[in-house]
Write a protein that holds these residues in place. Structure first.
Motif, PDB file in Angstrom:
ATOM      1  N   THR A  50       0.695  -1.301  -0.305  1.00  0.00           N
ATOM      2  CA  THR A  50      -0.257  -0.277   0.106  1.00  0.00           C
ATOM      3  C   THR A  50       0.579   1.530   0.104  1.00  0.00           C
ATOM      4  OG1 THR A  50      -0.005  -0.070   2.547  1.00  0.00           O
ATOM      5  CG2 THR A  50      -1.788  -0.791   0.975  1.00  0.00           C
ATOM      6  N   GLU A  51       2.402   1.033   0.386  1.00  0.00           N
ATOM      7  CA  GLU A  51       3.014   2.542   0.719  1.00  0.00           C
ATOM      8  C   GLU A  51       3.341   2.976  -0.888  1.00  0.00           C
ATOM      9  OE1 GLU A  51       6.166   2.077   3.199  1.00  0.00           O
ATOM     10  OE2 GLU A  51       4.854   1.734   5.052  1.00  0.00           O
ATOM     11  N   GLN A  52       3.392   1.865  -1.193  1.00  0.00           N
ATOM     12  CA  GLN A  52       4.697   1.536  -3.435  1.00  0.00           C
ATOM     13  C   GLN A  52       3.158   2.522  -4.089  1.00  0.00           C
ATOM     14  OE1 GLN A  52       5.519  -2.210  -4.681  1.00  0.00           O
ATOM     15  NE2 GLN A  52       6.692  -0.923  -5.978  1.00  0.00           N
ATOM     16  N   ILE A  53       2.317   1.571  -3.590  1.00  0.00           N
ATOM     17  CA  ILE A  53       0.935   2.562  -4.048  1.00  0.00           C
ATOM     18  C   ILE A  53       0.622   4.081  -4.406  1.00  0.00           C
ATOM     19  CG2 ILE A  53      -1.538   2.218  -4.236  1.00  0.00           C
ATOM     20  CD1 ILE A  53      -1.262  -0.569  -4.433  1.00  0.00           C
ATOM     21  N   ASP A  54       0.718   4.463  -2.568  1.00  0.00           N
ATOM     22  CA  ASP A  54       0.786   5.738  -2.203  1.00  0.00           C
ATOM     23  C   ASP A  54       1.601   6.822  -3.079  1.00  0.00           C
ATOM     24  OD1 ASP A  54      -1.853   4.959  -0.916  1.00  0.00           O
ATOM     25  OD2 ASP A  54      -0.460   4.974   1.644  1.00  0.00           O
ATOM     26  N   LEU A  55       2.915   6.254  -3.084  1.00  0.00           N
ATOM     27  CA  LEU A  55       4.394   7.144  -4.241  1.00  0.00           C
ATOM     28  C   LEU A  55       3.706   6.446  -5.447  1.00  0.00           C
ATOM     29  CD1 LEU A  55       6.974   5.059  -1.766  1.00  0.00           C
ATOM     30  CD2 LEU A  55       6.328   7.566  -1.731  1.00  0.00           C
ATOM     31  N   LEU A  56       3.326   5.676  -5.858  1.00  0.00           N
ATOM     32  CA  LEU A  56       3.343   5.441  -7.288  1.00  0.00           C
ATOM     33  C   LEU A  56       2.128   6.679  -7.598  1.00  0.00           C
ATOM     34  CD1 LEU A  56       3.286   1.684  -7.994  1.00  0.00           C
ATOM     35  CD2 LEU A  56       4.476   3.105  -9.100  1.00  0.00           C
ATOM     36  N   LEU A  57       1.086   6.400  -7.102  1.00  0.00           N
ATOM     37  CA  LEU A  57      -0.102   7.690  -7.145  1.00  0.00           C
ATOM     38  C   LEU A  57       0.135   9.520  -6.974  1.00  0.00           C
ATOM     39  CD1 LEU A  57      -3.356   5.954  -4.951  1.00  0.00           C
ATOM     40  CD2 LEU A  57      -3.071   6.540  -7.409  1.00  0.00           C
ATOM     41  N   ILE A  58       1.243   9.382  -6.020  1.00  0.00           N
ATOM     42  CA  ILE A  58       1.496  10.526  -6.329  1.00  0.00           C
ATOM     43  C   ILE A  58       2.854  10.812  -6.761  1.00  0.00           C
ATOM     44  CG2 ILE A  58       3.385  12.662  -4.896  1.00  0.00           C
ATOM     45  CD1 ILE A  58       2.662  10.743  -2.449  1.00  0.00           C
ATOM     46  N   LYS A  59       3.543   9.999  -7.733  1.00  0.00           N
ATOM     47  CA  LYS A  59       4.417  10.532  -9.171  1.00  0.00           C
ATOM     48  C   LYS A  59       3.616  10.950 -10.224  1.00  0.00           C
ATOM     49  CE  LYS A  59       7.670   7.477 -11.584  1.00  0.00           C
ATOM     50  NZ  LYS A  59       8.719   6.677 -11.848  1.00  0.00           N
ATOM     51  N   CYS A  60       2.203   9.527 -10.073  1.00  0.00           N
ATOM     52  CA  CYS A  60       1.244   9.945 -11.287  1.00  0.00           C
ATOM     53  C   CYS A  60       1.460  11.355 -11.599  1.00  0.00           C
ATOM     54  CB  CYS A  60       0.101   9.052 -11.713  1.00  0.00           C
ATOM     55  SG  CYS A  60       0.639   7.049 -11.820  1.00  0.00           S
ATOM     56  N   LYS A  61       0.920  11.533  -9.663  1.00  0.00           N
ATOM     57  CA  LYS A  61      -0.659  12.967 -10.307  1.00  0.00           C
ATOM     58  C   LYS A  61       0.474  14.130 -10.181  1.00  0.00           C
ATOM     59  CE  LYS A  61      -4.238  11.658  -7.144  1.00  0.00           C
ATOM     60  NZ  LYS A  61      -4.369  11.904  -5.461  1.00  0.00           N
ATOM     61  N   ASN A  62       1.721  13.962  -9.915  1.00  0.00           N
ATOM     62  CA  ASN A  62       2.808  14.872 -10.523  1.00  0.00           C
ATOM     63  C   ASN A  62       3.002  15.030 -12.033  1.00  0.00           C
ATOM     64  OD1 ASN A  62       3.153  15.761  -7.904  1.00  0.00           O
ATOM     65  ND2 ASN A  62       4.612  14.676  -7.352  1.00  0.00           N
ATOM     66  N   GLN A  63       3.282  13.934 -12.445  1.00  0.00           N
ATOM     67  CA  GLN A  63       3.581  13.710 -13.444  1.00  0.00           C
ATOM     68  C   GLN A  63       2.767  14.272 -14.656  1.00  0.00           C
ATOM     69  OE1 GLN A  63       6.641  12.906 -15.097  1.00  0.00           O
ATOM     70  NE2 GLN A  63       5.828  13.997 -16.945  1.00  0.00           N
ATOM     71  N   ASN A  64       1.720  14.312 -14.485  1.00  0.00           N
ATOM     72  CA  ASN A  64       0.031  15.029 -14.710  1.00  0.00           C
ATOM     73  C   ASN A  64      -0.330  15.541 -14.429  1.00  0.00           C
ATOM     74  OD1 ASN A  64      -1.826  13.563 -16.738  1.00  0.00           O
ATOM     75  ND2 ASN A  64      -3.613  14.362 -14.628  1.00  0.00           N
ATOM     76  N   GLU A  65      -0.177  16.400 -13.748  1.00  0.00           N
ATOM     77  CA  GLU A  65       0.182  18.226 -13.781  1.00  0.00           C
ATOM     78  C   GLU A  65       1.359  18.387 -14.592  1.00  0.00           C
ATOM     79  OE1 GLU A  65       0.667  18.791  -9.563  1.00  0.00           O
ATOM     80  OE2 GLU A  65      -1.140  18.358  -8.843  1.00  0.00           O
ATOM     81  N   VAL A  66       2.022  17.758 -14.616  1.00  0.00           N
ATOM     82  CA  VAL A  66       3.142  18.364 -15.487  1.00  0.00           C
ATOM     83  C   VAL A  66       2.966  18.826 -16.898  1.00  0.00           C
ATOM     84  CG1 VAL A  66       5.372  18.304 -16.675  1.00  0.00           C
ATOM     85  CG2 VAL A  66       5.143  17.841 -14.072  1.00  0.00           C
TER      86      VAL A  66
END
Length: 142
Positions: free
Chosen positions: A79-95
């Motif tokens: 679940t921690e890995q999923i949370d980190l991947l979600l943050i990464k996806c959200k940041n990349q999506n904003e970029v």
């Protein structure tokens, strides 16, 4: 490992795989935006929808498990890995959204210059701003 725990770990692993694939797709999207690859962007948009639907489906299935199950030592790191991947996806999506906006603004300004809108801005050889672009493009025969 009991059946519910095993199934939960399997679904979390599937979720991680989907999020990793989405991360790669978002990188491809940025490349397509920077190269102005419209057809590629259409394909990527379809793929993003598919990934997002799969992620939501898995998330809904995971929400049916008891909350205590996610405290298990086999589950918590996933679940921690999923949370980190979600943050990464959200940041990349904003970029990507910012890049898409800048590309849109560039195309709009170019269009305004080409059609000679009075609000468009262009520059002289020495770098100063020319306000009345309409005069520049009025005599073009193209």
């Amino acid at each position: 490992m009991d059946k519910a725990l095993e199934l939960c770990v399997q679904q979390l692993t599937t979720q991680i795989s989907s999020l990793e694939a989405l991360t790669l797709l978002l990188d491809e999207e940025l490349t397509a935006l920077s190269t102005r690859n419209g057809d590629g962007l259409k394909d990527i948009a379809r793929q993003k929808i598919t990934f997002l639907n799969n992620i939501q489906k898995t998330d809904k299935e995971l929400s049916s498990y008891p909350k205590e199950l996610f405290q298990n030592p086999d589950v918590a790191p996933l679940t921690e890995q999923i949370d980190l991947l979600l943050i990464k996806c959200k940041n990349q999506n904003e970029v990507n959204a910012k890049a898409a906006h800048l590309a849109h603004m560039t195309v709009r300004e170019l269009k305004e210059i080409l059609i000679g809108r009075p609000t468009s801005t262009t520059y002289t050889e020495d770098g100063s701003v020319v306000e009345n672009v309409g005069e520049i493009v009025k005599n073009l025969k193209a």
